[in-house]
Design an enzyme around this catalytic site. Structure first.
Site, PDB file in Angstrom:
ATOM      1  N   HIS A 162       0.857  -1.191   0.000  1.00  0.00           N
ATOM      2  CA  HIS A 162       0.000   0.000   0.000  1.00  0.00           C
ATOM      3  C   HIS A 162       0.894   1.242   0.000  1.00  0.00           C
ATOM      4  CE1 HIS A 162      -3.373   2.498   0.480  1.00  0.00           C
ATOM      5  NE2 HIS A 162      -3.794   2.172   1.692  1.00  0.00           N
ATOM      6  N   HIS A 171      -2.331  -1.211 -11.425  1.00  0.00           N
ATOM      7  CA  HIS A 171      -3.179  -0.742 -10.335  1.00  0.00           C
ATOM      8  C   HIS A 171      -4.450  -1.575 -10.328  1.00  0.00           C
ATOM      9  CE1 HIS A 171      -5.532   2.003  -7.815  1.00  0.00           C
ATOM     10  NE2 HIS A 171      -4.385   2.537  -7.451  1.00  0.00           N
ATOM     11  N   ASP A 192       2.864   6.014  -7.552  1.00  0.00           N
ATOM     12  CA  ASP A 192       4.127   5.752  -6.868  1.00  0.00           C
ATOM     13  C   ASP A 192       5.324   5.783  -7.801  1.00  0.00           C
ATOM     14  OD1 ASP A 192       3.102   5.415  -4.296  1.00  0.00           O
ATOM     15  OD2 ASP A 192       2.376   3.425  -4.816  1.00  0.00           O
TER      16      ASP A 192
HETATM   17  N1  ACO Z   1       4.715  -5.773 -13.351  1.00  0.00           N
HETATM   18  C1  ACO Z   1       4.550  -6.853 -14.152  1.00  0.00           C
HETATM   19  N2  ACO Z   1       3.379  -7.485 -14.336  1.00  0.00           N
HETATM   20  C2  ACO Z   1       2.326  -7.015 -13.667  1.00  0.00           C
HETATM   21  C3  ACO Z   1       2.415  -5.892 -12.815  1.00  0.00           C
HETATM   22  C4  ACO Z   1       3.660  -5.263 -12.663  1.00  0.00           C
HETATM   23  N3  ACO Z   1       3.811  -4.187 -11.894  1.00  0.00           N
HETATM   24  N4  ACO Z   1       1.197  -5.643 -12.281  1.00  0.00           N
HETATM   25  C5  ACO Z   1       0.386  -6.577 -12.782  1.00  0.00           C
HETATM   26  N5  ACO Z   1       1.058  -7.400 -13.619  1.00  0.00           N
HETATM   27  C6  ACO Z   1       0.502  -8.495 -14.413  1.00  0.00           C
HETATM   28  C7  ACO Z   1       0.212  -9.722 -13.565  1.00  0.00           C
HETATM   29  O1  ACO Z   1       1.333 -10.587 -13.547  1.00  0.00           O
HETATM   30  C8  ACO Z   1      -0.976 -10.306 -14.267  1.00  0.00           C
HETATM   31  O2  ACO Z   1      -0.518 -10.953 -15.422  1.00  0.00           O
HETATM   32  P1  ACO Z   1      -1.195 -12.359 -15.906  1.00  0.00           P
HETATM   33  O3  ACO Z   1      -2.602 -11.976 -16.279  1.00  0.00           O
HETATM   34  O4  ACO Z   1      -0.351 -12.807 -17.035  1.00  0.00           O
HETATM   35  O5  ACO Z   1      -1.155 -13.258 -14.705  1.00  0.00           O
HETATM   36  C9  ACO Z   1      -1.753  -9.087 -14.734  1.00  0.00           C
HETATM   37  O6  ACO Z   1      -0.771  -8.062 -14.897  1.00  0.00           O
HETATM   38  C10 ACO Z   1      -2.834  -8.632 -13.754  1.00  0.00           C
HETATM   39  O7  ACO Z   1      -2.213  -8.398 -12.497  1.00  0.00           O
HETATM   40  P2  ACO Z   1      -2.900  -8.612 -11.078  1.00  0.00           P
HETATM   41  O8  ACO Z   1      -1.829  -8.988 -10.092  1.00  0.00           O
HETATM   42  O9  ACO Z   1      -4.073  -9.530 -11.208  1.00  0.00           O
HETATM   43  O10 ACO Z   1      -3.462  -7.169 -10.769  1.00  0.00           O
HETATM   44  P3  ACO Z   1      -3.956  -6.649  -9.348  1.00  0.00           P
HETATM   45  O11 ACO Z   1      -5.047  -5.722  -9.613  1.00  0.00           O
HETATM   46  O12 ACO Z   1      -4.218  -7.768  -8.391  1.00  0.00           O
HETATM   47  O13 ACO Z   1      -2.652  -5.903  -8.795  1.00  0.00           O
HETATM   48  C11 ACO Z   1      -1.094  -4.249  -8.206  1.00  0.00           C
HETATM   49  C12 ACO Z   1      -2.502  -4.542  -8.769  1.00  0.00           C
HETATM   50  C13 ACO Z   1      -0.894  -4.925  -6.833  1.00  0.00           C
HETATM   51  C14 ACO Z   1      -0.946  -2.725  -8.004  1.00  0.00           C
HETATM   52  C15 ACO Z   1      -0.047  -4.755  -9.221  1.00  0.00           C
HETATM   53  O14 ACO Z   1      -0.225  -4.120 -10.476  1.00  0.00           O
HETATM   54  C16 ACO Z   1       1.377  -4.578  -8.715  1.00  0.00           C
HETATM   55  O15 ACO Z   1       1.881  -5.444  -7.981  1.00  0.00           O
HETATM   56  N6  ACO Z   1       2.053  -3.462  -9.101  1.00  0.00           N
HETATM   57  C17 ACO Z   1       3.383  -3.183  -8.596  1.00  0.00           C
HETATM   58  C18 ACO Z   1       3.316  -2.618  -7.185  1.00  0.00           C
HETATM   59  C19 ACO Z   1       2.829  -1.175  -7.160  1.00  0.00           C
HETATM   60  O16 ACO Z   1       3.285  -0.330  -7.937  1.00  0.00           O
HETATM   61  N7  ACO Z   1       1.922  -0.900  -6.226  1.00  0.00           N
HETATM   62  C20 ACO Z   1       1.382   0.465  -6.026  1.00  0.00           C
HETATM   63  C21 ACO Z   1      -0.056   0.524  -6.358  1.00  0.00           C
HETATM   64  S1  ACO Z   1      -0.640   2.192  -6.218  1.00  0.00           S
HETATM   65  C22 ACO Z   1      -0.930   2.466  -4.575  1.00  0.00           C
HETATM   66  O17 ACO Z   1      -1.125   1.583  -3.798  1.00  0.00           O
HETATM   67  C23 ACO Z   1      -0.925   3.858  -4.092  1.00  0.00           C
END
Ligand code: ACO
Length: 442
Positions: A268, A307, A363
């Site tokens: 988060h 996101h 971020d």
């Molecule tokens: N890098 C690479 N691949 C990614 C990323 C990423 N940052 N984010 C998502 N994906 C991929 C997943 O592997 C998945 O691929 P698949 O369909 O082949 O399995 C697909 O995209 C969907 O991803 P989910 O994990 O299902 O998306 P979710 O909505 O659960 O996750 C999250 C969102 C946690 C923000 C994710 O994108 C992530 O981990 N990002 C990096 C961390 C980050 O920047 N967090 C800050 C969020 S903003 C905030 O909190 C203020």
């Protein structure tokens, strides 16, 4: 005319049910009538992490993740970022309307008279170890505030809610700055209410021997902008914690301590720190393809990308990308920006990211700005908590006033053992190695 209802057929019984639709939503409670037999508990939904469940009705923040839209009380974030300041935005978030001049002055005064903290809070903070994480200190001290203001327990009293809101918004920068000074072994600096909200915060953080701290106006404005962008974000993890803990009718200081604790987590409030670490690790532009390869192979994530809600460019990231350059005019460029820009350019042309709708989130650029301004990474989530306090308090007050809300108490799908009788210890069978291993996994 089409009916605004949903018809469900239960194939177990062949029965049909017609459920009303309101705001494109059905009420989960309406599913309970779907039963196989009279003594059946009734149908529930299973939604770990509430990914598709609305927990409340809210008038505060609107997000359209597919189109990259964020609005507070109907006002686009881009317009607030350009024309407003944090305290005015906090008024809007908390009260629902932009203030007129007189109300704004009164609000600023009312928040500023609460910037001081009780001297015992100082002693309390001094009790933390020299290397205590400022977020941990913030969780503890905000929780402790409830003991200083027992009147805050009157959560159904409008005047009390207003007072605690002003107190919390007023005191957060002071607590945050004290936590920072404590970690640096520096004496605490008391608030200077001649300065703006963010100017005073910078003074409490960075003032040394000078009699009066003069914040750099560009940095003061940049921090204010970051505060505007972080004021609220509807039902995210920490806001959900605020509402959920607050639903027990505990005082708002205790609920805010829970919200800050939720924000402390790396998924988060900690992601901006992870971005800075990732960019530092990449080190130079020519090493970006190497990282992209690993990300595409599923070996790691591109931090600051993707996101849960935004499936488009996070509008806050767009604003921050521009603001970064204004900060660098004063601080000198953060070398990480070159890497970030090239990383973004490459990722946004790559089918892996395009097909998954992965764009930079807030971020991706905020950490680079904080770092350029001289903040240690441990302070990044604290800088998030200060402005989010207005959002938390607004969401909390909306929850308290909402007659449909009750104590938050989800259901579960029980998948454990059926009923069994207690076995005296001497009669219990010796577990097999596999059973022992399973017990250890837990
Ligand atoms: N890098 C690479 N691949 C990614 C990323 C990423 N940052 N984010 C998502 N994906 C991929 C997943 O592997 C998945 O691929 P698949 O369909 O082949 O399995 C697909 O995209 C969907 O991803 P989910 O994990 O299902 O998306 P979710 O909505 O659960 O996750 C999250 C969102 C946690 C923000 C994710 O994108 C992530 O981990 N990002 C990096 C961390 C980050 O920047 N967090 C800050 C969020 S903003 C905030 O909190 C203020």
């Amino acid at each position: 005319m089409a009916k605004n209802t949903l018809t469900i057929t239960d194939n177990r019984t062949g029965k049909q049910y017609e459920l009303p639709i309101e705001n494109d939503t059905i009420r989960a409670g309406d599913l309970r009538q779907i039963k196989v037999s009279a003594d059946d508990f009734g149908m529930m939904t299973y939604d770990p992490a509430f990914t598709n469940t609305a927990s409340c009705k809210s008038k505060i923040t609107f997000i359209d993740g597919d189109r990259g839209i964020l609005r507070y009380r109907g006002y686009p974030i881009e317009e607030l970022a350009e024309h407003s300041n944090y305290l005015e935005t906090a008024y809007l978030v908390v009260k629902g309307e932009l203030p007129d001049r007189k109300r704004l002055q009164m609000w600023e005064h009312n928040v500023k008279v609460h910037t001081m903290v009780h001297e015992n809070i100082k002693k309390f903070m001094e009790g933390f170890r020299y290397d205590a994480h400022p977020m941990g200190m913030l969780v503890g001290t905000i929780g402790a505030l409830s003991t200083f203001y027992p009147d805050a327990a009157n959560i159904h009293d409008l005047e009390s809610r207003r007072l605690q809101t002003r107190r919390l918004i007023g005191k957060l920068p002071t607590l945050a700055a004290f936590a920072y000074r404590q970690s640096r072994g520096l004496p605490y600096i008391y608030p200077d209410n001649d300065l703006s909200y963010t100017g005073n915060f910078l003074s409490m953080l960075f003032r040394m021997t000078e009699l009066k701290y003069k914040p750099n106006p560009v940095l003061e404005r940049a921090l204010d902008l970051l505060f505007i962008l972080h004021a609220d974000h509807e039902q995210n993890c920490s806001t959900n914690a605020m509402r959920s803990v607050g639903s027990s009718q505990v005082d708002p200081y205790s609920a805010t301590a829970a919200a800050v604790a939720a924000l402390y987590g790396p998924l988060h409030g900690g992601a901006n720190e992870a971005v800075v670490r990732m960019l530092t690790e990449i080190g130079s532009v020519d090493r970006i393809p190497e990282l992209i390869k690993k990300v595409k192979a599923g070996e790691r994530r591109l931090m600051g990308f993707g996101h849960r809600v935004y499936k488009n460019y996070d509008p806050r990231a767009k604003i921050l990308k521009k603001a970064a350059y204004e900060v660098f005019e004063v601080t000198g460029a953060n070398p990480l920006i070159e890497i970030a820009l090239e990383l973004e350019r490459i990722a946004l042309q790559d089918d892996y990211f395009v097909s998954r709708k992965l764009y930079p989130n807030v971020d991706f650029y905020s950490g680079i700005i904080y770092q350029a301004m001289g903040f240690p990474t441990a302070m990044f989530p604290v800088l998030f908590a200060i402005p989010r306090t207005s959002g938390w308090m607004s969401q909390w007050a909306e929850m308290v006033r909402d007659e449909e809300q009750k104590i938050a108490r989800p259901r579960q799908v029980y998948i454990g053992e059926g009923p069994r009788s207690y076995i005296p210890i001497e009669k219990r069978p010796v577990p097999t190695m596999r059973e022992e291993a399973v017990a250890e996994e837990i």
